[in-house]
Design an enzyme around this catalytic site. Sequence first.
Site, short mmCIF file in Angstrom:
data_model
loop_
_atom_site.label_atom_id
_atom_site.label_comp_id
_atom_site.label_asym_id
_atom_site.label_seq_id
_atom_site.Cartn_x
_atom_site.Cartn_y
_atom_site.Cartn_z
N ALA A 109 2.48 6.39 -9.29
CA ALA A 109 3.23 7.19 -8.32
C ALA A 109 3.32 8.69 -8.61
CB ALA A 109 4.64 6.63 -8.19
N GLY A 112 4.66 11.94 -7.17
CA GLY A 112 5.70 11.39 -6.31
C GLY A 112 5.68 11.75 -4.84
N LYS A 114 3.62 10.79 -2.50
CA LYS A 114 3.40 9.61 -1.65
C LYS A 114 4.58 8.66 -1.72
CE LYS A 114 -1.60 9.94 -2.30
NZ LYS A 114 -1.61 10.72 -3.58
N ASP A 159 2.90 0.26 -17.99
CA ASP A 159 1.45 0.25 -17.82
C ASP A 159 1.20 -0.61 -16.57
OD1 ASP A 159 -1.23 -0.54 -17.78
OD2 ASP A 159 -1.40 -0.48 -19.96
N ASP A 174 -2.78 4.17 -5.78
CA ASP A 174 -3.47 5.46 -5.68
C ASP A 174 -3.97 5.73 -7.10
OD1 ASP A 174 -4.22 7.83 -4.26
OD2 ASP A 174 -2.63 8.87 -5.32
N CYS A 227 -9.17 9.86 -4.99
CA CYS A 227 -9.63 11.15 -4.49
C CYS A 227 -11.00 11.46 -5.09
CB CYS A 227 -8.61 12.25 -4.78
SG CYS A 227 -8.10 12.36 -6.50
#
Lengths: 302, 146
Positions: A109, A112, A114, A159, A174, A227
């Site tokens: 995350a 943060g 998203k 983890d 992500d 990405c």
Amino acid sequence: MGNEHLERYRDIIPDFDAFLDFMCRPLPVTVRINTLKTSVPELLSRLDRLGIGYERMQWYPLGLRLDTEKPGRLMEFHMGLIHVQEEISMLPPVVLDPQPGERVLDLCAAPGGKAAQISMQMSNRGIVVANDSSSARIVPLRANLERLGAVNAVVTSYDGRRFPQYTFERALVDAPCSSEGTARRYPGVIAKCSVKRSIDLQSLQVSLLRRALQLTEPGGVVVYSTCTFAPEENEGVVSRVLDLADLESFTIPGLRSSPGLTSWNGIDYGEELVKCRRYYPHENNTGGFFVAKLRRRLSADE
Amino acid sequence: MNKETVVSMWKERFSIPEEVFDGYSFFRRGRMIWAFSLPEIPPFRCESIGMRVISMRESPWKPTTYALQLWGRYARKNVIDLDDEMARRFFAGESLVMRAPVERGYVVVTHMGSVIGCGLYTPGRLISQLPRERRILEVECLQASE
């Protein structure tokens, strides 16, 4: 900027020379309007008063391109009315489409943006677990969630491969990646990319995605995004979890994209991989992104 | 933490209607009160749960700027709306010499109806209570652009 590395994508990226050209251009300044604290008309009238020009995103009513150099200095940023977020990184939560009252996991995350977007989509109801394995990244993660008013967010630091057992309705992975698609912001990033690095990252990415799927109830949605353009980190990852989930097609009106690859360098990923979407910088004047939408199988044969 | 106690704090100081807090629960950890969306805390090893909304370090209790940014727009008293120039100065951390029809103590400070954050009003003076980590956030914002 290390175009030799990018040359490996000449045959898969449409209009490749335009792609290379856009990769050298700076990114537009983009922000997301945070409806937990403001409304679109209220925020736009503030920008008008400040004399800051803006352009609204065609595909996302809460996204704005701003005519200002330093949006992080705006009072509106500190008031939590806006979050500085790259246009294409607003996409994975839109594909995830979390609903108020659900249990949602954001496995990787930090920082943060998203996770806060997910809180906003859920109108601060239900729970979003914003996890990140790096304790150093927890500080900015917490700061962003608090500034943006995410009351339904819980921050954890496991983890992701060993996130404890729980049942979520939706999850976002992500994943950490080679980040080729961020080169417009961080021009040095391509120099660190290599096929070996992508292959090294692949096993981590597969483990994270598999764990997210195991934590999601049958019929639940898991979105996998990166990405990077590297097929090893994208289709090469998704193709390895299709025993747990089915791919779903999705379209975002107003945002141009290319289908996922069904094969690469002699490796067959399978026909259904066309349901993934690839977003290239020159198609929408954004960073680069890959997004796959998976639905957890009803009969779990693990 | 008893929810009625917390809700009545907001109601007494700011006249924020109870319904604003529907669906939220509150719990106390050390000298802070946190707000969260679920009645029970989930079974994880958590770094944080929900948002800090009240500090009990001060007497009287002090609302956090982030809580006021979320709920302050529903306040019907002890609100000070600043003009452009005053808002800019308050945001920069300056104390403002001014008189306002509010009670002594913590107030919701707004600009054009949007909440900037928490201020401390003593007759003739408004002192910024904005979080000091504001500058840190500015740096993080660059990294946060993902």
